[in-house]
Motif scaffolding. Structure first.
Motif, PDB file in Angstrom:
ATOM      1  N   GLY A 165      16.508  21.811 -39.891  1.00 31.74           N
ATOM      2  CA  GLY A 165      15.583  22.928 -39.182  1.00 31.74           C
ATOM      3  C   GLY A 165      14.152  22.386 -39.224  1.00 31.74           C
ATOM      4  N   GLN A 166      13.366  23.256 -38.107  1.00 30.63           N
ATOM      5  CA  GLN A 166      11.877  22.971 -38.372  1.00 30.63           C
ATOM      6  C   GLN A 166      11.224  24.103 -38.906  1.00 30.63           C
ATOM      7  N   THR A 167      10.831  23.859 -40.024  1.00 30.21           N
ATOM      8  CA  THR A 167      10.054  24.835 -40.823  1.00 30.21           C
ATOM      9  C   THR A 167       8.830  25.302 -40.212  1.00 30.21           C
ATOM     10  N   ILE A 168       8.084  26.642 -40.759  1.00 28.62           N
ATOM     11  CA  ILE A 168       6.894  26.887 -40.167  1.00 28.62           C
ATOM     12  C   ILE A 168       5.895  25.990 -40.514  1.00 28.62           C
ATOM     13  N   SER A 169       5.956  25.389 -41.732  1.00 25.91           N
ATOM     14  CA  SER A 169       4.790  24.343 -42.075  1.00 25.91           C
ATOM     15  C   SER A 169       4.711  23.006 -40.968  1.00 25.91           C
ATOM     16  N   GLU A 170       6.083  22.690 -40.764  1.00 21.85           N
ATOM     17  CA  GLU A 170       6.236  21.734 -39.787  1.00 21.85           C
ATOM     18  C   GLU A 170       5.615  21.850 -38.408  1.00 21.85           C
ATOM     19  N   ARG A 171       6.079  23.379 -38.139  1.00 17.55           N
ATOM     20  CA  ARG A 171       5.638  23.952 -36.710  1.00 17.55           C
ATOM     21  C   ARG A 171       4.208  24.113 -36.746  1.00 17.55           C
ATOM     22  N   HIS A 172       3.526  24.544 -37.863  1.00 13.20           N
ATOM     23  CA  HIS A 172       2.137  24.494 -38.132  1.00 13.20           C
ATOM     24  C   HIS A 172       1.625  23.089 -37.701  1.00 13.20           C
ATOM     25  N   ASN A 173       1.810  22.085 -38.547  1.00 11.55           N
ATOM     26  CA  ASN A 173       1.529  20.680 -38.134  1.00 11.55           C
ATOM     27  C   ASN A 173       1.701  20.267 -36.760  1.00 11.55           C
ATOM     28  N   LEU A 174       2.805  20.396 -36.297  1.00 10.22           N
ATOM     29  CA  LEU A 174       3.179  19.956 -34.833  1.00 10.22           C
ATOM     30  C   LEU A 174       2.049  20.652 -33.787  1.00 10.22           C
ATOM     31  N   PHE A 175       1.638  21.990 -34.007  1.00 12.36           N
ATOM     32  CA  PHE A 175       0.572  22.552 -33.058  1.00 12.36           C
ATOM     33  C   PHE A 175      -0.718  21.739 -33.445  1.00 12.36           C
ATOM     34  N   TYR A 176      -1.026  21.444 -34.484  1.00  8.20           N
ATOM     35  CA  TYR A 176      -2.327  20.754 -34.904  1.00  8.20           C
ATOM     36  C   TYR A 176      -2.534  19.356 -34.350  1.00  8.20           C
ATOM     37  N   SER A 227      -5.268  25.868 -33.969  1.00  7.63           N
ATOM     38  CA  SER A 227      -5.168  27.235 -34.980  1.00  7.63           C
ATOM     39  C   SER A 227      -5.120  28.253 -33.914  1.00  7.63           C
ATOM     40  N   ILE A 228      -5.812  28.637 -32.754  1.00  2.69           N
ATOM     41  CA  ILE A 228      -5.750  29.453 -31.666  1.00  2.69           C
ATOM     42  C   ILE A 228      -4.166  29.590 -31.329  1.00  2.69           C
ATOM     43  N   LEU A 229      -3.856  28.582 -30.734  1.00  2.45           N
ATOM     44  CA  LEU A 229      -2.518  28.928 -30.284  1.00  2.45           C
ATOM     45  C   LEU A 229      -1.328  29.021 -31.258  1.00  2.45           C
ATOM     46  N   GLY A 245      -1.862  30.842 -34.003  1.00  2.00           N
ATOM     47  CA  GLY A 245      -1.965  32.401 -34.349  1.00  2.00           C
ATOM     48  C   GLY A 245      -1.053  32.961 -33.321  1.00  2.00           C
ATOM     49  N   ILE A 246      -1.421  32.643 -31.945  1.00  2.00           N
ATOM     50  CA  ILE A 246      -0.598  33.616 -30.893  1.00  2.00           C
ATOM     51  C   ILE A 246       1.022  33.437 -31.319  1.00  2.00           C
ATOM     52  N   ASP A 247       1.305  32.034 -31.377  1.00  2.00           N
ATOM     53  CA  ASP A 247       2.710  31.649 -32.100  1.00  2.00           C
ATOM     54  C   ASP A 247       3.375  32.531 -33.157  1.00  2.00           C
ATOM     55  N   PHE A 248       2.514  32.698 -33.990  1.00  2.00           N
ATOM     56  CA  PHE A 248       2.733  33.581 -35.145  1.00  2.00           C
ATOM     57  C   PHE A 248       3.061  34.836 -34.904  1.00  2.00           C
ATOM     58  N   ILE A 249       2.020  35.495 -34.185  1.00  2.00           N
ATOM     59  CA  ILE A 249       2.209  37.114 -33.876  1.00  2.00           C
ATOM     60  C   ILE A 249       3.629  37.177 -33.002  1.00  2.00           C
ATOM     61  N   PHE A 250       3.754  36.264 -31.970  1.00  2.00           N
ATOM     62  CA  PHE A 250       4.999  36.162 -31.235  1.00  2.00           C
ATOM     63  C   PHE A 250       6.315  36.153 -31.802  1.00  2.00           C
ATOM     64  N   ARG A 251       6.340  35.107 -32.607  1.00  2.00           N
ATOM     65  CA  ARG A 251       7.475  34.496 -33.119  1.00  2.00           C
ATOM     66  C   ARG A 251       7.882  34.890 -34.706  1.00  2.00           C
ATOM     67  N   ARG A 252       6.616  35.359 -35.159  1.00  2.00           N
ATOM     68  CA  ARG A 252       7.110  35.839 -36.622  1.00  2.00           C
ATOM     69  C   ARG A 252       6.846  37.420 -36.842  1.00  2.00           C
ATOM     70  N   VAL A 253       5.965  37.897 -36.188  1.00  2.00           N
ATOM     71  CA  VAL A 253       5.390  39.328 -36.293  1.00  2.00           C
ATOM     72  C   VAL A 253       6.365  40.160 -35.324  1.00  2.00           C
ATOM     73  N   PHE A 254       6.662  39.986 -34.100  1.00  2.00           N
ATOM     74  CA  PHE A 254       7.543  40.767 -33.090  1.00  2.00           C
ATOM     75  C   PHE A 254       8.765  40.769 -33.829  1.00  2.00           C
ATOM     76  N   PRO A 255       9.788  40.038 -34.162  1.00  2.00           N
ATOM     77  CA  PRO A 255      11.167  40.091 -34.514  1.00  2.00           C
ATOM     78  C   PRO A 255      11.303  41.063 -35.686  1.00  2.00           C
ATOM     79  N   LYS A 256      10.144  41.143 -36.369  1.00  2.00           N
ATOM     80  CA  LYS A 256      10.164  42.150 -37.537  1.00  2.00           C
ATOM     81  C   LYS A 256       9.800  43.780 -37.320  1.00  2.00           C
ATOM     82  N   LEU A 257       9.579  44.122 -36.092  1.00  2.00           N
ATOM     83  CA  LEU A 257       9.012  45.466 -35.724  1.00  2.00           C
ATOM     84  C   LEU A 257       9.899  45.939 -34.756  1.00  2.00           C
TER      85      LEU A 257
END
Length: 532
Positions: free
Chosen positions: A271-282, A291-293, A295-307
């Motif tokens: 699996g791709q962990t969020i740390s590995e995902r973060h490093n891939l974006f950078y 960091s901007i992209l 942040g958008i990915d964080f909101i869509f893929r980590r915040v949206f599924p929980k609301l």
């Protein structure tokens, strides 16, 4: 019954939508107050027609919807009929007096809001129905494992990786030697010929000579149907080389894997962990743009599924693929579905897991996933109360309690020296005490007092001496426990601190709470006291 409640809720939502749309249209026109007073009587037949067309066209009946596209068509049909009636009454029969701007504004905004909310509600409803037996996602967690958990608070200076559990190689729970028919050579020369690091990892921690070719299943697929018809207890080892982030229904898939494996069988996945995902974006976009992209990915893929609502759109758009999952959540889901970790290793920016089947999957339908949790605690007179808190741990963390005890040393006062389950934002919430804010609801409900002994789970409550158990339930638990005033370091000192507080409070309630409150505030604000 649930369908009726959903129908009434959607009807009420539509009423709120058209009221909001009308007020918004009036607000952006000069003379808002005059407009509302002029048109509010005409708004009543408008609302009746709009809601009536929705009832006629079954806009509020989620049960009869065939899909998201079908729902959009139904909204179009109902709203067009409503518009035809309203315009017919206005222009053909000369009924009512409307401003065209107000009418068009109300209709347009209502239609747009319906297109956003209604399909989202439908997809959320469908998601919960599909996952009802395999861990659905709710705003508030009602997980029994979480309700009964009482973990210390953790304040970590930096991010910590999930620990491994053992460096010892794993042997299947039988001694039969099947080297002549083992999967070792085919795995090395065929299946993993182009992935030598992965083969080396697996070979380091599994005695591959004891796994037969007939008992092995190797796939590179995200499709559940590839394992759906596998016989129960038919495989010794199952390897899926496709990342689990793309699995549509993670728990459902893992539970099926658990079923097809023999007792003690092995499941290998990546699996791709969020740390590995973060490093891939950078790496891909440079640190600034990354960091901007991210942040958008964080909101869509980590915040949206929980609301709620947003969750519906998330799964409708992504189909559950390319999820952002923390390593802790992955491990928590594995343990939830009946597996234990043998070992893990990062290879080519992916985390590979070797897991063994140890038990049947949990039946808890509501693990931690949403932003709020509730904790089952002992209240006054032994009454059960449910404390509310903001979630500060990764999802599924409650199923890793035993794993944490196995892999973490304990510090003074019973704290874990390193709890990887706390999220980065959870550390901030805890340090600022924001995670405790929902307990103000418990305070207003009368379950808690401002100052009082800490509310305990049943497990921790029964660790206390019997006489202390009797003393504790004579008073309400408090938002601020005497711990912050006395700062005890061991369990025995905590018990004695609470005993002194209770005896003093029973004699002088107001004075005791007054003294303990200000002493606690001083220790928290000035000395930086923190809970264990």
């Amino acid at each position: 019954m649930k369908n009726k409640i959903a129908k009434y809720a959607l009807f009420a939502l539509d009423l709120l939508i058209i009221v909001f749309a009308f007020l918004f249209a009036a607000k952006i026109r000069p003379g808002t107050k005059r407009i509302i007073l002029t048109y509010y009587r005409s708004f009543v037949p408008f609302a009746v027609i709009w809601l009536g067309s929705g009832l006629w066209g079954q806009k509020y009946s989620v049960k009869t919807i065939g899909g998201g596209a079908d729902y959009v068509k139904r909204i179009f049909k109902c709203d067009l009929i409503a518009v035809a009636f309203i315009f017919g009454l206005m222009y053909l029969l000369g009924k009512f007096y409307y401003s065209r701007y107000i009418v068009f504004g109300t209709i347009s905004l209502s239609f747009v809001l319906e297109l956003f909310f209604y399909p989202a509600v439908y997809y959320t409803f469908r998601f919960h129905k599909e996952n009802e037996s395999y861990a659905s996602t709710n705003l508030v967690t009602h997980s029994k494992a979480m309700e009964n958990m009482q973990s210390p608070k953790f304040f970590l200076d930096s991010a910590n990786a999930v620990p491994i559990i053992s460096n010892e190689p794993y042997h299947l729970p039988f001694s039969e030697n099947i080297d002549s028919d083992s999967i070792l050579i085919p795995l090395w020369q065929q299946y993993l010929a182009e992935q030598p690091q992965l083969f080396e990892f697996i070979n380091d921690y599994l005695d591959l000579g004891r796994f037969s070719k007939n008992g092995t299943l190797i796939l590179n697929s995200e499709n559940y149907f590839n394992i759906q018809n596998e016989p129960v207890n038919s495989r010794q080892i199952f390897i899926n080389l496709h990342k689990i982030n793309d699995l549509r229904r993670l728990n459902y898939y893992f539970i099926r894997v658990n079923e097809l494996l023999i007792e003690g069988g092995v499941f290998i996945c990546k699996g791709q962990t969020i740390s590995e995902r973060h490093n891939l974006f950078y790496k891909r976009w440079t640190p600034y743009l990354g960091s901007i992209l991210y942040g958008i990915d964080f909101i869509f893929r980590r915040v949206f599924p929980k609301l709620p609502i947003l969750q519906g759109w998330y799964f409708a758009i992504t189909k559950g693929k390319n999820r952002a999952i923390s390593e802790t959540e992955m491990l928590g889901r594995f343990y939830f579905c009946g597996f234990e970790l043998i070992h893990k290793r990062e290879i080519d920016d992916m985390m590979y897991f070797i897991l063994k089947k140890t038990k049947k999957p949990c039946t808890d339908p509501n693990p931690t996933y949403g932003p709020l949790i509730r904790l089952k605690r002992k209240g006054k007179d032994g009454k059960t109360i449910y404390l509310k808190k903001l979630r500060t741990m990764h999802p599924y963390s409650e199923y890793l309690q035993d794993y944490v005890y196995q892999t973490n040393a304990l510090q003074e006062g019973g704290k874990f020296s390193n709890d990887f389950r706390v999220t980065s934002w959870g550390k901030v919430l805890r340090k600022l005490w924001l995670d405790e804010l929902p307990q103000l609801i418990n305070f207003l409900q009368g379950d808690l007092s401002l100052v009082g002994v800490r509310a305990l789970s049943d497990h921790y409550f029964y660790l206390y001496p019997p006489e202390m158990q009797e003393l504790r339930i004579k008073l309400k638990p408090g938002l601020i426990p005497p711990f912050y005033a006395d700062m005890p370091k061991s369990f025995e000192e905590i018990v004695e601190s609470e005993r002194r507080y209770i005896m003093k409070k029973m004699e002088k309630p107001f004075k005791t709470d007054w003294v303990y409150f200000w002493k606690s505030v001083w220790n928290i604000v000035v000395k930086g006291a923190r809970s264990n």
